[in-house]
Design a protein around this motif. Sequence first.
Motif, PDB file in Angstrom:
ATOM      1  N   MET A   1      10.884  -7.396   6.405  1.00 20.50           N
ATOM      2  CA  MET A   1       9.194  -6.789   7.370  1.00 20.50           C
ATOM      3  C   MET A   1       7.643  -7.259   6.558  1.00 20.50           C
ATOM      4  O   MET A   1       6.722  -6.833   7.001  1.00 20.50           O
ATOM      5  N   ALA A   2       7.977  -7.638   5.161  1.00 20.01           N
ATOM      6  CA  ALA A   2       7.064  -8.540   4.774  1.00 20.01           C
ATOM      7  C   ALA A   2       6.688 -10.247   4.647  1.00 20.01           C
ATOM      8  O   ALA A   2       6.515 -10.825   4.101  1.00 20.01           O
ATOM      9  N   ASP A   3       7.845 -10.314   6.048  1.00 16.78           N
ATOM     10  CA  ASP A   3       7.695 -12.404   6.072  1.00 16.78           C
ATOM     11  C   ASP A   3       6.506 -12.372   5.972  1.00 16.78           C
ATOM     12  O   ASP A   3       6.022 -13.482   4.948  1.00 16.78           O
ATOM     13  N   ASP A   4       5.753 -12.190   6.888  1.00 21.72           N
ATOM     14  CA  ASP A   4       4.320 -12.602   7.177  1.00 21.72           C
ATOM     15  C   ASP A   4       3.105 -12.486   6.521  1.00 21.72           C
ATOM     16  O   ASP A   4       2.443 -13.653   5.566  1.00 21.72           O
ATOM     17  N   LEU A   5       3.658 -11.642   5.024  1.00 23.09           N
ATOM     18  CA  LEU A   5       3.323 -11.555   4.043  1.00 23.09           C
ATOM     19  C   LEU A   5       3.707 -12.659   3.340  1.00 23.09           C
ATOM     20  O   LEU A   5       2.399 -13.198   2.748  1.00 23.09           O
ATOM     21  N   LEU A   6       4.850 -13.051   3.307  1.00 27.57           N
ATOM     22  CA  LEU A   6       4.813 -13.527   1.681  1.00 27.57           C
ATOM     23  C   LEU A   6       4.753 -14.565   2.290  1.00 27.57           C
ATOM     24  O   LEU A   6       4.617 -16.507   1.510  1.00 27.57           O
ATOM     25  N   GLU A   7       4.726 -15.409   3.724  1.00 32.26           N
ATOM     26  CA  GLU A   7       4.572 -16.404   4.297  1.00 32.26           C
ATOM     27  C   GLU A   7       3.253 -16.991   4.160  1.00 32.26           C
ATOM     28  O   GLU A   7       3.074 -18.206   3.894  1.00 32.26           O
ATOM     29  N   GLY A   8       2.269 -15.890   3.634  1.00 29.30           N
ATOM     30  CA  GLY A   8       1.152 -16.645   3.743  1.00 29.30           C
ATOM     31  C   GLY A   8       0.126 -16.538   5.198  1.00 29.30           C
ATOM     32  O   GLY A   8      -1.006 -17.053   4.970  1.00 29.30           O
ATOM     33  N   GLU A   9       0.922 -16.074   5.982  1.00 31.83           N
ATOM     34  CA  GLU A   9       0.754 -16.010   7.304  1.00 31.83           C
ATOM     35  C   GLU A   9      -0.704 -14.540   7.600  1.00 31.83           C
ATOM     36  O   GLU A   9      -1.173 -14.618   8.667  1.00 31.83           O
ATOM     37  N   SER A  10      -0.674 -13.976   6.799  1.00 31.58           N
ATOM     38  CA  SER A  10      -0.953 -12.222   7.124  1.00 31.58           C
ATOM     39  C   SER A  10      -0.887 -12.465   5.315  1.00 31.58           C
ATOM     40  O   SER A  10      -0.613 -12.123   4.300  1.00 31.58           O
ATOM     41  N   ARG A  11      -2.424 -11.225   5.495  1.00 30.72           N
ATOM     42  CA  ARG A  11      -2.866 -10.463   3.622  1.00 30.72           C
ATOM     43  C   ARG A  11      -3.120  -9.114   4.080  1.00 30.72           C
ATOM     44  O   ARG A  11      -3.188  -8.484   4.106  1.00 30.72           O
ATOM     45  N   GLU A  12      -2.523  -8.903   5.023  1.00 30.38           N
ATOM     46  CA  GLU A  12      -2.571  -7.389   5.870  1.00 30.38           C
ATOM     47  C   GLU A  12      -1.375  -6.486   4.984  1.00 30.38           C
ATOM     48  O   GLU A  12      -0.486  -6.928   5.148  1.00 30.38           O
ATOM     49  N   PRO A  13      -1.279  -5.336   4.206  1.00 29.17           N
ATOM     50  CA  PRO A  13      -0.482  -4.842   3.819  1.00 29.17           C
ATOM     51  C   PRO A  13       0.349  -4.329   4.712  1.00 29.17           C
ATOM     52  O   PRO A  13       0.393  -3.789   5.611  1.00 29.17           O
ATOM     53  N   VAL A  14       1.274  -4.731   3.395  1.00 27.29           N
ATOM     54  CA  VAL A  14       2.589  -3.722   4.645  1.00 27.29           C
ATOM     55  C   VAL A  14       3.179  -2.506   3.839  1.00 27.29           C
ATOM     56  O   VAL A  14       3.278  -2.787   2.358  1.00 27.29           O
ATOM     57  N   PHE A  15       3.731  -1.288   4.841  1.00 26.25           N
ATOM     58  CA  PHE A  15       4.293  -0.905   4.245  1.00 26.25           C
ATOM     59  C   PHE A  15       6.283   0.086   4.430  1.00 26.25           C
ATOM     60  O   PHE A  15       6.462  -0.818   5.229  1.00 26.25           O
ATOM     61  N   ILE A  16       6.657   0.421   3.361  1.00 29.50           N
ATOM     62  CA  ILE A  16       7.677   0.699   3.408  1.00 29.50           C
ATOM     63  C   ILE A  16       8.366   1.733   2.995  1.00 29.50           C
ATOM     64  O   ILE A  16       7.483   2.221   2.912  1.00 29.50           O
ATOM     65  N   ARG A  17       8.868   2.503   4.128  1.00 34.32           N
ATOM     66  CA  ARG A  17       9.391   3.836   3.819  1.00 34.32           C
ATOM     67  C   ARG A  17      10.203   3.911   2.574  1.00 34.32           C
ATOM     68  O   ARG A  17      10.969   3.680   2.928  1.00 34.32           O
ATOM     69  N   ASP A  18       9.519   5.105   1.612  1.00 33.70           N
ATOM     70  CA  ASP A  18      10.083   5.773   1.037  1.00 33.70           C
ATOM     71  C   ASP A  18      11.245   6.999   1.311  1.00 33.70           C
ATOM     72  O   ASP A  18      10.548   8.267   0.716  1.00 33.70           O
ATOM     73  N   GLY A  19      12.397   6.537   2.055  1.00 34.94           N
ATOM     74  CA  GLY A  19      13.261   8.296   2.078  1.00 34.94           C
ATOM     75  C   GLY A  19      13.570   8.905   1.210  1.00 34.94           C
ATOM     76  O   GLY A  19      13.784   9.673   1.415  1.00 34.94           O
ATOM     77  N   ARG A  20      13.683   8.850  -0.358  1.00 35.96           N
ATOM     78  CA  ARG A  20      13.968   9.860  -0.862  1.00 35.96           C
ATOM     79  C   ARG A  20      12.729  10.580  -1.053  1.00 35.96           C
ATOM     80  O   ARG A  20      12.953  12.396  -1.792  1.00 35.96           O
ATOM     81  N   LYS A  21      11.849  10.277  -1.032  1.00 32.09           N
ATOM     82  CA  LYS A  21      10.290  11.299  -1.400  1.00 32.09           C
ATOM     83  C   LYS A  21      10.204  12.671   0.213  1.00 32.09           C
ATOM     84  O   LYS A  21      10.283  13.796  -0.393  1.00 32.09           O
ATOM     85  N   ILE A  22      10.888  11.649   1.539  1.00 32.95           N
ATOM     86  CA  ILE A  22      10.462  12.257   2.519  1.00 32.95           C
ATOM     87  C   ILE A  22      12.261  13.515   2.205  1.00 32.95           C
ATOM     88  O   ILE A  22      12.218  14.823   2.355  1.00 32.95           O
ATOM     89  N   LEU A  23      13.466  12.758   1.333  1.00 34.57           N
ATOM     90  CA  LEU A  23      14.541  14.274   1.395  1.00 34.57           C
ATOM     91  C   LEU A  23      13.843  14.917   0.358  1.00 34.57           C
ATOM     92  O   LEU A  23      14.820  16.078   0.428  1.00 34.57           O
ATOM     93  N   GLN A  24      13.063  14.444  -0.392  1.00 34.50           N
ATOM     94  CA  GLN A  24      13.203  15.347  -1.521  1.00 34.50           C
ATOM     95  C   GLN A  24      11.497  16.984  -1.388  1.00 34.50           C
ATOM     96  O   GLN A  24      11.877  17.889  -1.642  1.00 34.50           O
ATOM     97  N   ALA A  25      11.256  16.033   0.188  1.00 35.84           N
ATOM     98  CA  ALA A  25      10.198  17.037   0.379  1.00 35.84           C
ATOM     99  C   ALA A  25      10.384  18.617   0.557  1.00 35.84           C
ATOM    100  O   ALA A  25      11.360  19.345   0.992  1.00 35.84           O
ATOM    101  N   ALA A  26      10.027  19.333   0.100  1.00 38.25           N
ATOM    102  CA  ALA A  26      10.316  21.005   0.372  1.00 38.25           C
ATOM    103  C   ALA A  26      10.181  21.561   1.529  1.00 38.25           C
ATOM    104  O   ALA A  26       9.039  20.844   2.371  1.00 38.25           O
ATOM    105  N   GLU A  27      10.343  22.360   2.197  1.00 38.64           N
ATOM    106  CA  GLU A  27      10.436  23.153   3.524  1.00 38.64           C
ATOM    107  C   GLU A  27       8.471  23.314   3.598  1.00 38.64           C
ATOM    108  O   GLU A  27       8.680  23.268   5.040  1.00 38.64           O
ATOM    109  N   ASN A  28       8.128  24.054   2.636  1.00 43.96           N
ATOM    110  CA  ASN A  28       7.158  24.466   2.687  1.00 43.96           C
ATOM    111  C   ASN A  28       6.204  23.644   2.700  1.00 43.96           C
ATOM    112  O   ASN A  28       4.840  23.577   3.435  1.00 43.96           O
ATOM    113  N   VAL A  29       6.069  21.897   2.872  1.00 39.46           N
ATOM    114  CA  VAL A  29       5.463  21.004   2.646  1.00 39.46           C
ATOM    115  C   VAL A  29       5.250  19.750   3.959  1.00 39.46           C
ATOM    116  O   VAL A  29       4.842  18.960   3.184  1.00 39.46           O
TER     117      VAL A  29
END
Length: 408
Positions: free
Chosen positions: A155-183
């Motif tokens: 996912m971060a290859d272009d960033l690590l190789e210096g071909e891009s300085r745009e941020p990369v976003f990684i999904r943190d699945g635990r936050k999704i799993l821990q989210a309550a039904e009402n939120v």
Amino acid sequence: MDKGMELQKQRIRRLEAAGCRSLRELWEEAFAEDTKLFNDYYFDNKAEKNNALILEEDGKLLSMVSMTPYQVCVKTDGIFRKVESTYLVGVATRQEWRRHGFMGRLLKEACGELNAAGQPFAFLQPAAPEIYEPFRFTYIYDKPQWIFQPEFGLMADDLLEGESREPVFIRDGRKILQAAENVLEKKEQPGYGMLEVRPMEEEDIPEVVRFAVPLLERRFQVYTERSAEYYEMMLKEMYAQQGDSFLLLDDKRIVGYFLYSREKGPVIQEALIYPEFEELVLEPDTVSQPAIMGRIISLPAMLSFIRCRQKLDVLLKYEDSMIEENNGFFRWQTGPGESSVCRMDAGKVGQQIYAETSPELLTAFLFGRRPAEECFSFRNGYRWEREGLLQGLERIKTLRDVCINEIV
């Protein structure tokens, strides 16, 4: 005239600050694997902050050792205090003058200088440990071999190789799993449950310091001080290694960083990340390898911040062929919240029981690398007295958690 007779003409001279830039020619000869980009960085930024000792003949440089000053944070009595230490770098001799004892002469002179300054220990990164073992250096730090999670690397290859300085976003699945039904609707909001990865910029450094210091203090007992100046220099060093410094952010809050070098292939120079986020970036159970060797420089200074779980009064016989001031008998009294060392006249030892040790053994013991029974031998006294003294030494609070990832 053979070289043995020519040794009489040689002299050791000290260089300071900008004078250390004159060592570049020998540096490039000895460390041919370093790139011009890295050498430019070192001699434009680091060399002038150093002192150096050189051995020369008729104005010709034959051998050198550079001394980079570092503030090292050491935990004593539950708090960290800063101590002066020195990183010995650029230890080199011209090829045609090797195996004439030049390195030993310079290291002995350097250790003598540092001892006079009251420094507790010095450290270095060896090309091969057997080079420094005769001078009583021993390993004090194993460096983790950090490895990216395969998914993160892709996912971060272009960033690590210096071909891009745009941020990369990684999904943190635990936050999704821990989210309550009402939120649950929060999942639909941009950025929710995402870890942002982007290059570190100079304006980030104050916040990086505020993040790093508490985490380092929780994890380690010894670490090189992390100041704004430290990270400013590290940004330059990573660029010089054709890499970069990267931040990990959770809702704009720094939760980690890693230093990434591409000079000799992709390498993570350092990773400091909150534990709950590490698994998103790094492979678990990474291995370590011996990286940094150290040596006691001033015995009293080193022992001054070592504590014991109960009061201990021990007579030490310490033999140091490199630093005369460390040789002899010392009475060391330590316990919770205290430590004092005083030299003792050998003629007054008599039949008192004492523990005998050496620089490499005591260094290995104090940094938690080897147990007391391997590092001390006992003279005089009854067997039960020797066993009691060993048990006392086993209660010493050693400095086993160390973080020294510097290259130069």
